[in-house]
Design an enzyme around this catalytic site. Structure first.
Site, PDB file in Angstrom:
ATOM      1  N   LYS A   1       1.128  -1.254  -0.065  1.00 28.41           N
ATOM      2  CA  LYS A   1       0.127  -0.204   0.023  1.00 28.41           C
ATOM      3  C   LYS A   1       0.783   1.087   0.104  1.00 28.41           C
ATOM      4  O   LYS A   1       1.802   1.443   0.816  1.00 28.41           O
ATOM      5  CB  LYS A   1      -1.032   0.125   1.115  1.00 28.41           C
TER       6      LYS A   1
ATOM      7  N   PHE B   1      -2.412   0.529 -10.546  1.00 33.83           N
ATOM      8  CA  PHE B   1      -2.848  -0.604  -9.862  1.00 33.83           C
ATOM      9  C   PHE B   1      -4.228  -0.922 -10.262  1.00 33.83           C
ATOM     10  O   PHE B   1      -4.743  -2.404  -9.716  1.00 33.83           O
ATOM     11  CB  PHE B   1      -2.898  -0.501  -8.123  1.00 33.83           C
TER      12      PHE B   1
ATOM     13  N   ARG C   1     -15.849   1.124  -1.971  1.00 31.45           N
ATOM     14  CA  ARG C   1     -15.590  -0.138  -1.161  1.00 31.45           C
ATOM     15  C   ARG C   1     -16.012  -1.163  -1.763  1.00 31.45           C
ATOM     16  O   ARG C   1     -16.708  -1.309  -2.617  1.00 31.45           O
ATOM     17  CB  ARG C   1     -16.295  -0.140   0.226  1.00 31.45           C
TER      18      ARG C   1
ATOM     19  N   LYS D   1      -7.161  -3.579   2.749  1.00 33.05           N
ATOM     20  CA  LYS D   1      -5.978  -3.132   3.376  1.00 33.05           C
ATOM     21  C   LYS D   1      -5.714  -3.809   4.517  1.00 33.05           C
ATOM     22  O   LYS D   1      -6.319  -4.042   5.105  1.00 33.05           O
ATOM     23  CB  LYS D   1      -6.178  -1.641   3.736  1.00 33.05           C
TER      24      LYS D   1
END
Length: 192
Positions: free
Chosen positions: A11, A83, A153, A159
């Protein structure tokens, strides 16, 4: 879920960016004024990613991105780490192959892809998280191989950080007691 069904990536603590196919925008939709060499030969379709200067470089990166007049020398070490591909209809595994092909075809060193890896077990994931954090990274992202692109979401994208942090609103300051008299004792907060 089986950990082997997820792609793992670091991340990044960068500035979120969105390439429309013509312009580079912030998450809020504001134009990022990058020098022309930075987006040279980028594809004419959307890319989702993170502007990245390296670990522990967020302040410098943010200052460079916010400036209205981009100076080429300030952008030389910045990369747009893609990404995801918002318009691609395939699974994440298929999108990884497409992102690799895009980076190779573009040939612009400013455009890269966040490395994605698969790990065999939860213990490997914990070790990888520990390593990333020890090296100054923020955490990991887990992206299910069969997930389709969606905004907002997504239960198939997670995460993973070493500690839990949250945003909160301070409702009250409580004074200290005993040896902490005349000092802040505690805060009453409401998490969002």
């Amino acid at each position: 879920e089986n950990i082997r069904e997820f792609y793992i990536s670091e991340k990044l603590d960068g500035v979120r960016g969105y390439w429309t196919g013509k312009q580079l925008l912030t998450r809020q939709g504001n134009l990022i004024k990058a020098p022309s060499f930075f987006t040279l030969a980028w594809p004419d379709f959307p890319l989702d990613g993170e502007l990245w200067l390296g670990r522990n470089s967020f302040e410098q990166l943010s200052a460079t991105v916010r400036t209205g007049k981009p100076r080429a020398e300030n952008w030389r070490d910045i990369h747009f780490m893609i990404f995801d591909l918002p318009r691609h209809k395939g699974t994440f595994a298929q999108r990884i192959k497409a992102m690799q092909a895009i980076v190779a075809a573009t040939g612009n060193p400013s455009l890269k892809m966040i490395p994605q890896e698969k790990l065999p077990a939860i213990a490997s994931l914990q070790a990888r998280l520990k390593q990333v954090v020890a090296d100054g990274g923020e955490g990991l992202m887990l992206h299910h191989q069969d997930a389709f692109y969606q905004t907002g979401r997504n239960a198939l994208v997670m995460k993973l950080k070493q500690y839990q942090d949250a945003e909160a609103v301070v409702l009250a300051h409580k004074p200290g007691k005993g040896k902490y008299t005349d000092k802040l004792g505690s805060l009453l907060v409401k998490t969002s």
